[in-house]
Write an enzyme that holds these catalytic residues in place. Structure first.
Site, short mmCIF file in Angstrom:
data_model
loop_
_atom_site.label_atom_id
_atom_site.label_comp_id
_atom_site.label_asym_id
_atom_site.label_seq_id
_atom_site.Cartn_x
_atom_site.Cartn_y
_atom_site.Cartn_z
N GLY A 141 18.82 11.73 30.76
CA GLY A 141 18.14 12.57 31.97
C GLY A 141 16.72 12.31 31.81
O GLY A 141 15.94 12.08 32.85
N ALA A 183 -12.89 -10.43 -0.58
CA ALA A 183 -12.99 -11.74 -0.64
C ALA A 183 -12.02 -12.30 -1.59
O ALA A 183 -12.30 -13.35 -2.20
CB ALA A 183 -14.48 -12.11 -1.08
N ARG A 189 13.88 -8.20 30.72
CA ARG A 189 12.37 -7.39 30.20
C ARG A 189 11.39 -8.42 29.63
O ARG A 189 12.11 -9.31 28.77
CB ARG A 189 12.53 -6.12 29.59
CG ARG A 189 12.88 -6.22 28.18
CD ARG A 189 13.29 -4.90 27.53
NE ARG A 189 12.32 -3.86 27.57
CZ ARG A 189 11.54 -3.67 26.58
NH1 ARG A 189 11.30 -4.43 25.57
NH2 ARG A 189 10.68 -2.30 26.70
N CYS A 246 0.86 -1.13 -0.22
CA CYS A 246 -0.01 0.09 -0.03
C CYS A 246 1.02 1.40 0.20
O CYS A 246 0.33 2.38 -0.53
CB CYS A 246 -1.09 -0.06 1.09
SG CYS A 246 -0.24 0.50 2.90
N THR A 257 9.92 12.84 24.16
CA THR A 257 9.16 11.76 24.10
C THR A 257 8.27 11.41 25.15
O THR A 257 7.26 10.36 25.20
CB THR A 257 9.95 10.42 23.91
OG1 THR A 257 10.78 10.51 24.96
CG2 THR A 257 10.64 10.67 22.41
N GLN A 291 1.55 -10.99 -0.80
CA GLN A 291 0.18 -11.37 -0.05
C GLN A 291 0.42 -12.46 0.93
O GLN A 291 -0.13 -12.34 1.97
CB GLN A 291 -0.85 -11.76 -1.08
CG GLN A 291 -1.35 -10.17 -2.02
CD GLN A 291 -1.99 -9.35 -1.18
OE1 GLN A 291 -2.93 -9.47 -0.28
NE2 GLN A 291 -1.34 -8.15 -0.83
N GLU A 341 -6.56 -13.65 1.14
CA GLU A 341 -7.01 -13.86 2.55
C GLU A 341 -6.57 -15.24 3.12
O GLU A 341 -6.43 -15.26 4.35
CB GLU A 341 -8.47 -13.83 2.41
CG GLU A 341 -9.21 -12.40 2.32
CD GLU A 341 -10.77 -12.53 2.23
OE1 GLU A 341 -11.20 -13.17 1.25
OE2 GLU A 341 -11.45 -11.96 2.96
N SER A 388 16.46 11.60 25.70
CA SER A 388 17.74 11.72 26.65
C SER A 388 17.85 10.76 27.96
O SER A 388 16.68 10.38 28.29
CB SER A 388 17.81 13.11 27.06
OG SER A 388 16.69 13.32 27.91
C1 LIG Z 1 6.80 5.29 21.43
C2 LIG Z 1 7.65 5.34 22.74
C3 LIG Z 1 8.35 4.18 23.14
C4 LIG Z 1 9.05 3.88 24.23
N1 LIG Z 1 9.53 2.69 24.63
C5 LIG Z 1 10.28 3.04 25.90
C6 LIG Z 1 10.63 1.64 26.45
O1 LIG Z 1 10.50 0.65 25.48
N2 LIG Z 1 11.33 1.62 27.71
C7 LIG Z 1 11.53 2.73 28.55
O2 LIG Z 1 11.96 2.64 29.38
N3 LIG Z 1 10.99 3.71 28.12
C8 LIG Z 1 10.53 3.97 26.85
N4 LIG Z 1 9.77 5.05 26.32
C9 LIG Z 1 10.02 6.45 26.92
C10 LIG Z 1 11.07 7.17 26.55
O3 LIG Z 1 12.37 6.47 27.10
C11 LIG Z 1 11.37 8.45 27.68
O4 LIG Z 1 10.26 9.12 27.18
C12 LIG Z 1 12.23 9.34 27.36
O5 LIG Z 1 13.66 8.59 27.83
C13 LIG Z 1 12.26 10.69 27.95
O6 LIG Z 1 13.28 11.14 27.60
P1 LIG Z 1 13.05 12.79 26.68
O7 LIG Z 1 14.36 13.21 26.62
O8 LIG Z 1 12.27 12.47 25.71
O9 LIG Z 1 12.18 13.30 27.72
P2 LIG Z 1 11.34 14.83 27.54
O10 LIG Z 1 10.04 14.26 27.39
O11 LIG Z 1 11.80 15.62 26.93
O12 LIG Z 1 11.08 15.20 29.32
C14 LIG Z 1 10.83 14.39 30.14
C15 LIG Z 1 10.74 14.75 31.51
O13 LIG Z 1 12.11 14.75 31.91
C16 LIG Z 1 12.61 16.03 32.70
N5 LIG Z 1 13.89 16.23 32.25
C17 LIG Z 1 14.66 15.95 31.05
N6 LIG Z 1 15.68 16.36 31.07
C18 LIG Z 1 15.87 16.70 32.44
C19 LIG Z 1 17.17 17.33 33.02
N7 LIG Z 1 18.23 17.29 32.42
N8 LIG Z 1 16.96 17.74 34.35
C20 LIG Z 1 15.53 17.58 34.82
N9 LIG Z 1 14.65 17.31 34.32
C21 LIG Z 1 14.97 16.73 32.95
C22 LIG Z 1 11.50 17.05 31.70
O14 LIG Z 1 11.55 18.25 32.67
C23 LIG Z 1 10.33 16.18 31.71
O15 LIG Z 1 9.66 16.35 32.81
C24 LIG Z 1 9.35 5.29 25.14
C25 LIG Z 1 8.61 6.41 24.64
C26 LIG Z 1 8.04 6.36 23.47
C27 LIG Z 1 7.21 7.73 23.01
S1 FES Z 2 1.84 -0.46 5.44
FE1 FES Z 2 1.20 -1.01 3.77
S2 FES Z 2 3.43 -1.46 2.51
FE2 FES Z 2 3.93 -1.16 4.48
#
Ligand SMILES: Cc1cc2nc3c(=O)[nH]c(=O)nc-3n(C[C@H](O)[C@H](O)[C@H](O)COP(=O)(O)OP(=O)(O)OC[C@H]3O[C@@H](n4cnc5c(N)ncnc54)[C@H](O)[C@@H]3O)c2cc1C
Ligand code: FES
Ligand code: FES
Length: 1312
Positions: free
Chosen positions: A320, A1032, A393, A89, A233, A1150, A1217, A318
């Site tokens: 942190g 189908a 995990r 697709c 994130t 498919q 299918e 990050s």
């Molecule tokens: C699709 C998806 C899948 C994920 N899968 C996993 C997984 O399998 N396992 C897992 O453990 N995690 C998982 N996560 C979570 C991800 O690891 C955390 O969201 C990420 O590490 C947070 O880091 P960031 O930099 O994006 O934080 P941000 O979103 O930028 O900030 C998060 C928080 O941390 C605070 N902060 C950031 N930096 C500092 C600093 N230096 N000092 C003080 N406070 C700070 C911010 O104030 C905020 O409150 C997943 C997230 C997503 C979206």
């Molecule tokens: S989702 Fe349709 S080709 Fe990957």
């Protein structure tokens, strides 16, 4: 976010929206930044849906449009994924391309592991991933090796026996070379750009980006509540999905101190801003550099980092941010805590060091940090002599899924002894935050690490980690069991190194040949999907890529929050006050018919007086843009009066006789009498959960009123444009000739875009009609999952009578399908269930009953297989029970004993020849080397206590076409232009299944002209009217014949042949066409195919509901980790009889795609509802479809040779299918492995394993000493566990117990 900026502002629509939450990878772009420290450019892939535009100052963003296009030069990645048939697709393709492109920018010669890691964050619902990986593999030096023997010893290139490979699906000779010098350069102006303090002011938010640490500390002191956004994130999804709002956001991504890395002999110190990818890469380097015994903690972190999120997430998240987010199931925090890591934090008051331990994590998302404190860095020490550390995990999917339970465990032994000096155990997923098993550790410290100590430790642990019955996410028994199993694994790991499996790639054999066929004839050849290149370059236009029309509005649906209630009032006043909101559409606005009638049952378009499920569409807000419409929708107030006794489960429906009628029954022989004559009778049951379609492109449409004569143009992503056209016309009270529906391409459908799309299109059309403006409706992923229903969950019961030799003499099967709140196609689904209940078996006395249960859940609908995957699972489970009861091999009971052997009648008296079914079965067993591998499996199981292997071979006999004969007709339209180019329209919609490619091949063969002269245009109800659904597995059969007949049956107007042969035999196609025009011969024609006369008479219980059968067989082997329930598909071999394939690459695509979707259905994908019928699983974070890590380690697909099919075009067979059901071979292989584990627990004979066989179900079914221990523990009464937790609504027994227990608790509370 960058995604909307790209798509809406810059009109760069190659980057797609798939989920908006970082979970699917459809929006992948490459971000490049200059690193002043190293003076290098860092390239990384990222999800545009989570990237704040403000944060991109100084960065270069490359989208799929930037790397290549069809007008100038296609990039080799785009070309290779397309040519390897990795784009069906195509909706996921730009994201895949960008992930791979970024990898190549960093590593032009990647290995297989690099490739699978790079693609780990990208989901594809169509291909099954193998062809995508194959295309990417061509960049790897390993790609010259077939990988069939693994990538270790025994390479075929070393002279070890090369496997057979009769034909490649794509030619690797003429691929564009990768030339890094052609890549875009990093803009030099971004290198010299001044770094200065930035401030962006939005309507509701201020974004501040400091440059120095001092500025950052100052800002945090003044605004302690403002989050520090690094990877966004955590903050991003919170804002988007949970409505979090921050008036000030601080973005410290340019503060150098946060990115510094210092290595010392004591350990490594990472700046808190370092991305998880940077941390991973540096740790990978360190474990190579320093002595192994010092790297225990590093290796544990690497273990977790390898599975944490996808690559795009790790590239921005990050270290942190991960720590401070303090997720309860963070993968890193238990390791940091167990590993004695420390944080360096800074604030106006100065710096301090904090030990990352149980005192740091104080609650859900909370730490002991003061609001104004900033984490500067994280220190990870080297491990000491005698110190060992491991991390484990267990997640719903191996990769890119939040863990159910995750752990870090560290032990230090007293020198020269097994006495424990230090022990530290931390878990995630078993409490509101990372928790420590302090008491357990204390009980072990000072003692010898032996069986006695550990046995006591398990008991202590069970006592210490006592989950509340309302633990968020539920799965209490499983989680508790995992805490024990993971400790046990730790124990084992101290002794053994786990055997590691490696990717072995795939092997294809196209059996059969094209002998005697002209080289110009494209039929039967693996021609690339005709749009693959434009899909890979992002140029392919999907519905939401259509540019915004002048004055266009956006529509957002408002849905019910109650499962069953009267609507007392709908107050739209506040919604209308939102700036930009133009109108709110309710049922009263519908000018024509307010309901759709399907199979004789009415279904309201918008709820009028009553709602019957959470997610029932009540009204819709239209506004100038989506944000405003969403804001308006949130302010619509609906007053409800709850109605008593909502029904959620099939049991409740049975109790209340809540059914859609008629129920169906079919019987051959005399089942009741036969039960009196058999040696054994056994009764069992199985439940199969629903399945979300998870098409990558959500429901999308744009309705454009033309302004005169009440005409509407509707652009939509659907499988049945004619049904949408009729529905819209009736809803608006206008004739169908005023509505033209256009479908260019569909980003995946799988049955979910027939009826559901039409209803949403009706609502959108009413909005367009009422406002007189174009209206666009594109559902967000969560809305789509909530509103549009899924595959029907089914409860199947069987009573089977059989002889000592395994012959099944009588079977009585009951199917209860959970239809949800409207009938939709449920009555047809339950009919198809009965028509396939025999699968491949000749049971002389066979009876089936099926019923569609009416419940207060969102209405379920068609899904690839249309009931067959549910029907046959029950049948195969019955066969399995017979084999287990007799203690014999299930394959014998299937093949030798009960399979149809000769020309036979089905239970509905349809004659067929099972010759090719038997050939597929035999060939599958032979190709898979079934006999000797069965022995190896038995040997493996004898030698391994905690890992078990299992095998299963499953056959399929699948009826092709619609049993309602009139649905099998098709039409086409062909125009030949004077320059010789040909335009073909037909009634099929292109959804990735390659129908347009096949139609091009058909037209090319019939006209004897190259396919390049033929263009297949969009599916359009004005060009080809009264089309049937593309469903189908019959699209190619019907439309192919319609395209073919206009040539071969000699349409009176298509009379070019005489000119060609008689008048100008030396001429060319172009000259003949010109002559025909001059001679006034029409160069335009329609083709029409009447279809087969199929029918099913349910009164007489006989009929000819199918044109023919597609046959196949599949053998899968799995290895199950009994301690966690995790499994891996070691090998799958499929043999399919698809006649003479028109396009083997499309058909294999498919086969593989359907198999992986089936594997998802039976082992992975789980819809979870609250006890009050609220769907919890509304995105890729909660609902796991298979990812690249789920492909069988060895995956072989064979097409049966010498098969002819007189009932379909060019002797081909429908294949869309059937193979989905063969995914159940993995389910039964898991069940086989579980049976082996149960033997160790002294349990033999049949047992129930419901589908999907998730790690939770599998682990609990293995009945290890740890699950037994949890069950015996009286701290937690089993039946009270899931009171508030997520639980599949299919598990209704548990639900009933839950409810009873809840009542009991309430009454106890009242008494006390
Ligand atoms: C699709 C998806 C899948 C994920 N899968 C996993 C997984 O399998 N396992 C897992 O453990 N995690 C998982 N996560 C979570 C991800 O690891 C955390 O969201 C990420 O590490 C947070 O880091 P960031 O930099 O994006 O934080 P941000 O979103 O930028 O900030 C998060 C928080 O941390 C605070 N902060 C950031 N930096 C500092 C600093 N230096 N000092 C003080 N406070 C700070 C911010 O104030 C905020 O409150 C997943 C997230 C997503 C979206
Ligand atoms: S989702 Fe349709 S080709 Fe990957
Ligand atoms: S749309 Fe961005 S990851 Fe799904």
């Amino acid at each position: 976010m960058l995604l909307s900026y790209l798509r809406e502002r810059l009109r760069l629509t190659g980057t797609k929206y798939g989920c908006g939450g970082g979970g699917c990878g459809a929006c992948t772009v490459m971000v490049s930044r200059y690193q002043p420290g190293t003076k290098t450019i860092l390239h990384y892939s990222a999800n545009a849906c989570l990237l704040p535009v403000c944060q991109l100052q100084g960065a270069a963003v490359t989208t799929v449009e930037g790397i290549g296009n069809t007008r100038t030069r296609v990039h080799p990645v785009q070309e290779r994924i397309a040519k390897a048939h990795g784009s069906q697709c195509g909706f996921c393709t730009p994201g895949m391309v960008m992930s791979m492109y970024t990898l190549l920018r960093n590593k032009p010669q990647p290995n297989m592991e690099d490739i699978t890691v790079a693609l780990g964050g990208n989901l594809c619902r169509c291909t099954g991933y193998r062809p995508i990986v194959d295309g990417c593999k061509t960049f790897s030096p390993e790609s010259n090796c077939c990988q069939a023997n693994g990538n270790g010893a025994g390479c075929c290139l070393n002279g070890d026996s090369p496997p057979e490979r009769s034909e490649n699906l794509f030619d690797q000779e003429d691929l564009l070379p990768l030339d890094p010098t052609q890549d875009l350069i990093f803009p030099p102006e971004l290198i010299v750009r001044q770094q200065d303090y930035q401030l962006f002011r939005g309507e509701r938010m201020v974004w501040v980006s400091p440059v120095s640490l001092e500025e950052l500390i100052q800002l945090k002191t003044s605004h302690p509540q403002a989050p520090l956004v690094m990877g966004n994130t955590n903050i991003g999804p919170d804002i988007k999905f949970k409505g979090a709002w921050h008036p000030i956001i601080i973005s410290p991504t340019r503060v150098q101190e946060l990115f510094e890395v210092t290595k010392t002999p004591q350990g490594v110190c990472f700046g808190a801003g370092c991305s998880l990818s940077v941390v991973k890469a540096l740790l990978e380097g360190l474990v190579q550099e320093i002595p192994e015994e010092k790297t225990e903690i590093y290796r544990s972190l690497l273990q977790q980092l390898g599975n944490l999120g996808g690559q795009q997430i790790r590239n921005v998240a990050s270290i942190g941010g991960n720590i401070v987010s303090a997720y309860p199931n963070s993968d890193l925090n238990p390791v940091f805590a167990a590993g004695n890591c420390t944080l360096n934090v800074v604030s106006k008051r100065g710096r301090r060091e904090i030990l990352l331990n149980k005192d740091f994590f104080v609650g859900f998302g909370k730490t002991s940090l003061k609001p104004d404190e900033i984490v500067l860095s994280v220190f990870i020490p080297v491990s000491r002599q005698g110190e060992f550390m491991r991390a484990f995990r267990q997640a719903p999917r191996k990769e890119n899924a939040l863990a159910t339970v995750t752990t870090g465990m560290r032990v230090m032994f007293t020198e020269g002894s097994s006495v424990v000096k230090e022990l530290s155990i931390y878990y995630g997923g078993v409490g509101p935050c990372t928790v420590s098993a302090t008491k357990t550790c204390a009980a072990v410290i000072g003692r010898k690490w032996d069986e006695q100590t550990l046995s006591e430790a398990y008991t202590q642990l069970l006592d210490e980690i006592s989950l509340s019955p309302s633990h968020p996410g539920g799965q209490v028994e499983f989680r508790r069991s995992l805490t024990l199993s993971l400790l046990f694994k730790f124990n084992l790991q101290m002794l053994h190194k786990l055997w590691e499996m490696v990717w072995t790639g795939s092997l294809f054999a196209l059996i059969g040949s094209l002998l005697g066929q002209s080289g110009d004839d494209p039929v039967g050849r693996p021609i690339m999907h005709r749009s693959a290149i434009s899909q890979a370059t992002g140029e392919a236009v999907y519905c939401d890529d259509i540019p915004k029309m002048d004055g266009e509005l956006h529509l957002v649906l408002v849905t019910s929050t109650r499962p069953h209630a009267k609507i007392l009032d709908i107050d739209i006043s506040e919604a209308l006050r939102v700036p930009g909101v133009v109108d709110v559409i309710t049922s009263k606005d519908i000018p024509g018919k307010k309901f759709r009638t399907f199979t004789g049952i009415d279904e309201g378009i918008l709820a009028q007086n009553e709602v019957s499920c959470v997610g029932h569409m009540v009204c819709a807000v239209v506004a100038d843009n989506r944000k405003q419409a969403k804001r308006g929708a949130a302010l619509v107030k609906i007053a409800y009066e709850d109605l008593p006794g909502p029904v959620f489960t099939v049991e409740e429906a049975i109790e209340k006789q809540s059914f859609f009628l008629p129920q169906r029954m079919i019987e051959r022989g005399n089942v009741d009498e036969a039960f009196d004559k058999v040696d054994h009778i056994y009764e069992g049951e199985i439940r199969l959960g629903g399945q979300e379609h998870f098409y990558m492109e959500t429901q999308s449409m744009v309705v454009v009123p033309s302004g005169e004569e009440r005409e509407l143009k509707v652009y939509l992503s659907c499988q049945h444009p004619t049904y949408a056209q009729e529905s819209i016309a009736e809803t608006l009270g206008i004739p169908s000739n005023r509505v033209s529906c256009h479908v260019k391409r569909v980003g995946g459908a799988f049955g979910g875009k027939v009826t559901k799309t039409s209803i949403i299109a009706c609502i959108t059309s009413v909005a367009a009609w009422k406002t007189g403006r174009a209206v666009r409706c594109v559902l967000e992923r969560g809305e789509d999952m909530l509103i549009t229903g899924a595959r029907h969950p089914v409860l199947g019961k069987h009573k089977v009578g059989f002889m000592n030799d395994g012959r099944i003499i009588a079977a009585d099967l009951h199917y209860y399908a959970n239809s949800g709140n409207t009938a939709d196609e449920s009555l047809l689904v339950i009919e198809k269930i009965l028509l396939h209940l025999d699968n491949a078996y000749n049971v002389p006395n066979l009876r089936g009953r099926s019923v569609a249960c009416k419940t207060n859940l969102p209405s379920n609908t068609a899904f690839r297989g249309f009931g067959v995957p549910q029907s046959m699972l029950v049948t195969e489970n019955m066969i399995n029970d017979v084999a287990m009861k007799l203690g014999c091999n299930a394959e014998e009971v299937r093949g030798q004993i009960n399979m149809y052997k000769e020309v036979s009648l089905t239970h509905y008296k349809f004659e067929f020849d099972p010759k090719n079914l038997l050939r597929c079965w035999d060939e599958c067993k032979e190709k898979s080397d079934y006999g000797s591998r069965r022995k190896s499996v038995a040997q493996f199981n004898q030698q391994n206590r905690w890992k078990k292997r299992g095998m299963a071979t499953i056959p399929i006999k699948y009826g092709i076409a619609f049993s309602d004969g009139f649905l099998n007709q098709a039409a086409s339209l062909v125009h030949i232009y004077k320059d010789g180019s040909v335009l073909v329209s037909h009634g099929g919609t292109e959804m990735g299944q390659g129908i347009h490619t096949k139609m091009q091949q058909v037209a090319s063969r019939e006209l004897h002209i190259p396919a390049s002269l033929i263009h297949i245009t969009e599916t359009n109800t004005s060009a080809v009217p009264n089309t049937c659904p593309s469903a189908a597995s019959f699209g190619t059969d019907a439309n192919g014949m319609a395209v073919k007949v206009q040539y071969c049956l000699g349409s009176p107007h298509m009379d070019i042949q005489p000119i060609d042969q008689k008048q100008n035999p030396e001429g060319t196609w172009q000259t003949w066409v010109t002559s025909a025009f001059i001679q006034r011969i029409s160069l335009s024609a329609t083709g029409y195919y009447r279809g087969h006369d199929l029918y099913m008479d349910w009164e007489k219980q006989e009929g000819q509901p199918y044109a023919y059968f597609t046959y196949g067989a599949c053998c899968s082997e799995v290895e199950v980790d009994c301690l966690t329930g995790d499994y891996r598909t070691v090998r799958t071999d499929i043999v399919m009889d698809i006649g003479r394939s028109i396009n083997p690459s499309v058909d294999i695509g498919q086969i593989e795609g359907a198999f992986i979707q089936g594997l998802g259905l039976y082992t992975l994908e789980e819809l979870k509802f609250s006890p009050s019928g609220v769907l919890y699983t509304r995105g890729p974070s909660q609902y796991k479809i298979p990812a690249v890590c789920d492909i069988p380690l060895q995956f072989n697909v064979y097409l049966l040779s010498g098969s002819d099919n007189p009932h379909a075009i060019y002797s081909s067979k429908g294949i869309g299918e059937p193979v989905l059901f063969l995914g159940s071979s993995v389910f039964f292989a898991i069940k086989d492995a579980v049976a082996a584990a149960r033997v160790e627990a002294g349990m033999v004979g049949p047992f129930t394993l419901n589908s999907p066989a998730t790690p939770e179900r599998t682990c609990l079914a293995c009945n290890t000493p740890f699950t037994q221990k949890v069950r015996r523990c009286h701290h937690l009464c089993f039946c009270c566990q899931p009171i508030l937790c997520f639980k599949t609504y299919c598990d209704s027994q548990t639900r009933i117990r839950e409810r009873n227990h809840r009542l009991k608790l309430i009454s106890i509370t009242q008494q006390t």
